[in-house]
Design a protein around this motif. Structure first.
Motif: not given
Length: 209
Positions: A42-55
């Motif tokens: 199940x997707x977590x909140x952290x993963x849901x909003x994860x920003x893999x690159x700047x900007x």
């Protein structure tokens, strides 16, 4: 009502793409593409909003303001989605799973309203969800709303220009059948993007598991 023959394959595609995306985000299994179930957490909140690159553009707490390159947070509620007025930044910013899923949920919900609903719902009215469970539930609600619209469409509706009056696209100038096709490709391509983001998040530290 008898479903028009030309709508049946598009309905099947919509149902499968939507179900597959939900299972990819919720688990415990998802389809591998060849009919074999593979584990999916199940997707977590952290993963849901994860920003893999700047900007990245994402969904953010309204109190925090928009992200880099965005000018406003769209929607209503405590969260909003990064956006900017036309013309949009070029090249477009990289968007998080939260942004992409919110986009899908919104376009489904507002399109349904502007087809057989009040025809009054706007992006400013739409509640943006900032957590994974809420975002997935909003997407499922949008899927249900749009599927109900499709279930009531006959051949005359499919040929009617402007049957869907969605105000954020070319829907008012297109036959409804073209709109149905377009929505399907939105689910397919954003669903694939979200699935790839899940894979990248899983191996983000080089763990490969």
């Amino acid at each position: 009502m008898t479903t028009p023959a030309r709508l049946i394959p598009l309905l099947d595609q919509f149902d499968w793409a939507s179900e597959r995306l939900v299972r990819r985000m919720t688990g415990p299994f998802t389809d591998s593409g060849n009919g074999t179930d593979v584990p999916a957490t199940a997707m977590t909140d952290e993963e849901f909003r994860w920003e893999p690159v700047p900007g990245c553009w994402s969904v953010r707490r309204r109190a925090d303001g928009p992200g880099t390159g965005a000018t406003t947070l769209s929607g209503t509620g405590g969260w909003g989605r990064d956006t900017a007025p036309f013309p949009h930044p070029s090249p477009p910013p990289f968007t998080t799973a939260a942004w992409r899923l919110s986009h899908l949920a919104e376009l489904l919900t507002i399109r349904a309203d502007h087809t057989t609903g009040t025809r009054a719902l706007t992006r400013d009215d739409y509640r943006v969800e900032g957590e994974a469970a809420g975002g997935i539930a909003a997407f499922e609600a949008g899927v249900h709303a749009w599927r109900s619209v499709l279930a009531g469409a006959d051949d005359a509706a499919l040929d009617t220009v402007g049957y869907c009056g969605y105000p954020y696209g070319s829907d008012p100038e297109n036959p409804f059948l073209d709109v149905v096709w377009w929505v399907n490709q939105e689910i397919l391509h954003h669903g694939a993007e979200i699935a790839l983001l899940r894979d990248l998040y899983r191996v983000r530290d080089g763990l490969g598991s």
